[in-house]
Design a protein around this motif. Structure first.
Motif, PDB file in Angstrom:
ATOM      1  N   ARG A   1      -6.216   7.375  -1.542  1.00 63.11           N
ATOM      2  CA  ARG A   1      -7.325   7.879  -0.726  1.00 63.11           C
ATOM      3  C   ARG A   1      -7.170   7.414   0.729  1.00 63.11           C
ATOM      4  N   ASP A   2      -6.769   6.152   0.895  1.00 66.31           N
ATOM      5  CA  ASP A   2      -6.530   5.609   2.236  1.00 66.31           C
ATOM      6  C   ASP A   2      -5.035   5.328   2.400  1.00 66.31           C
ATOM      7  N   PRO A   3      -4.543   5.393   3.624  1.00 67.67           N
ATOM      8  CA  PRO A   3      -3.111   5.123   3.843  1.00 67.67           C
ATOM      9  C   PRO A   3      -2.727   3.699   3.440  1.00 67.67           C
ATOM     10  N   VAL A   4      -1.480   3.536   3.039  1.00 61.18           N
ATOM     11  CA  VAL A   4      -0.985   2.202   2.661  1.00 61.18           C
ATOM     12  C   VAL A   4      -0.281   1.522   3.834  1.00 61.18           C
ATOM     13  N   VAL A   5       0.220   2.335   4.766  1.00 65.80           N
ATOM     14  CA  VAL A   5       0.909   1.793   5.939  1.00 65.80           C
ATOM     15  C   VAL A   5       0.361   2.482   7.180  1.00 65.80           C
ATOM     16  N   GLU A   6       0.118   1.704   8.224  1.00 66.90           N
ATOM     17  CA  GLU A   6      -0.234   2.271   9.519  1.00 66.90           C
ATOM     18  C   GLU A   6       0.873   1.957  10.493  1.00 66.90           C
TER      19      GLU A   6
ATOM     20  N   ALA B   1       4.895  -1.258  12.244  1.00 68.40           N
ATOM     21  CA  ALA B   1       4.172  -0.759  11.069  1.00 68.40           C
ATOM     22  C   ALA B   1       3.576  -1.939  10.314  1.00 68.40           C
ATOM     23  N   VAL B   2       2.362  -1.750   9.841  1.00 73.34           N
ATOM     24  CA  VAL B   2       1.730  -2.805   9.040  1.00 73.34           C
ATOM     25  C   VAL B   2       1.150  -2.228   7.756  1.00 73.34           C
ATOM     26  N   LEU B   3       1.119  -3.052   6.736  1.00 68.74           N
ATOM     27  CA  LEU B   3       0.425  -2.668   5.504  1.00 68.74           C
ATOM     28  C   LEU B   3      -1.079  -2.735   5.758  1.00 68.74           C
ATOM     29  N   THR B   4      -1.777  -1.700   5.346  1.00 71.67           N
ATOM     30  CA  THR B   4      -3.235  -1.711   5.403  1.00 71.67           C
ATOM     31  C   THR B   4      -3.766  -2.551   4.240  1.00 71.67           C
ATOM     32  N   ASP B   5      -5.089  -2.738   4.204  1.00 79.41           N
ATOM     33  CA  ASP B   5      -5.687  -3.424   3.057  1.00 79.41           C
ATOM     34  C   ASP B   5      -5.348  -2.682   1.766  1.00 79.41           C
ATOM     35  N   THR B   6      -5.397  -1.347   1.832  1.00 73.20           N
ATOM     36  CA  THR B   6      -5.026  -0.554   0.652  1.00 73.20           C
ATOM     37  C   THR B   6      -3.581  -0.835   0.249  1.00 73.20           C
ATOM     38  N   GLY B   7      -2.686  -0.864   1.231  1.00 71.85           N
ATOM     39  CA  GLY B   7      -1.278  -1.140   0.948  1.00 71.85           C
ATOM     40  C   GLY B   7      -1.085  -2.502   0.299  1.00 71.85           C
ATOM     41  N   GLN B   8      -1.793  -3.502   0.822  1.00 70.95           N
ATOM     42  CA  GLN B   8      -1.712  -4.850   0.235  1.00 70.95           C
ATOM     43  C   GLN B   8      -2.209  -4.839  -1.205  1.00 70.95           C
TER      44      GLN B   8
END
Lengths: 127, 127
Positions: free
Chosen positions: B68-73, B84-91
């Motif tokens: 639903r939300d991106p894993v990387v921004e 590039a960073v991992l989002t909270d969703t990615g983590q």
């Protein structure tokens, strides 16, 4: 079940158990063993999986040399094929692989549910 | 550890969690997320895995649309790449995948040991 929902289907697992760089058992080999057990022929089992005769024999050859005892015993026949049966070892390997899959599904249910809940809604169908 | 033994090394798992026909997360995507988290760049993370720039971006694009939300921004940059960073969703996705792997290893230890004990002795080395 959920075929007409727009929620993604529940996760399925594809587990490969890797023993060093040569030995491996995964969903394909497990399915092949199951089909051999059911139809009594390596060639017929492979056909059911759209696998060439050569490929099916290769996979069984790999499994047979991977374990101390063979997993399949066959009477190699003419073009029509001979018969093949799972040995006790073959039955055990298959049962252990399926039991392992089931343990993962149970033990990791919480993680699977959490991942599932994070999926985007899409118009997908159960397979 | 057992490098000089002729017993096969202890089994490793490669687990793919399949969500319908499109979504999937497995060892490759998990490793890519981990490396992005560590080195702050999709291109650099891909390079560490001998993956093309295009391939690494494709995998992240797939993951970003799968949840639903991106894993990387990322801030797409010039040839040098942006960050590039991992989002909270990615983590969370990464942590859930690793926790799932660990649960499988624990819960299925008995099956893994039994399969391991059935392997033929070969002259293999731990990797």
């Amino acid at each position: 079940m959920m075929s007409h929902s727009n929620r993604p289907p529940h996760p399925a697992l594809r587990i490969r158990i890797v023993f060093g760089k040569d030995g491996m058992i995964g969903p394909g080999k497990a399915e092949l063993l199951e089909r051999i057990d059911r139809c009594g022929s390596i060639a017929a089992a492979g056909r059911e999986m759209n696998m060439s005769y050569k490929r099916a024999w290769e996979l069984i050859g790999t499994l047979n040399s991977m374990f101390r005892d063979p997993v399949v015993e066959s009477t190699r026949g003419g073009p029509g094929g001979g018969g093949a049966v799972l040995t006790d070892t073959g039955q055990q390997v298959l049962a252990l692989y399926r039991a392992f899959e089931a343990q993962c599904t149970n033990a990791g249910a919480q993680q699977l549910d959490s991942l599932h809940a994070m999926l985007s809604d899409r118009d997908v169908q159960d397979e």
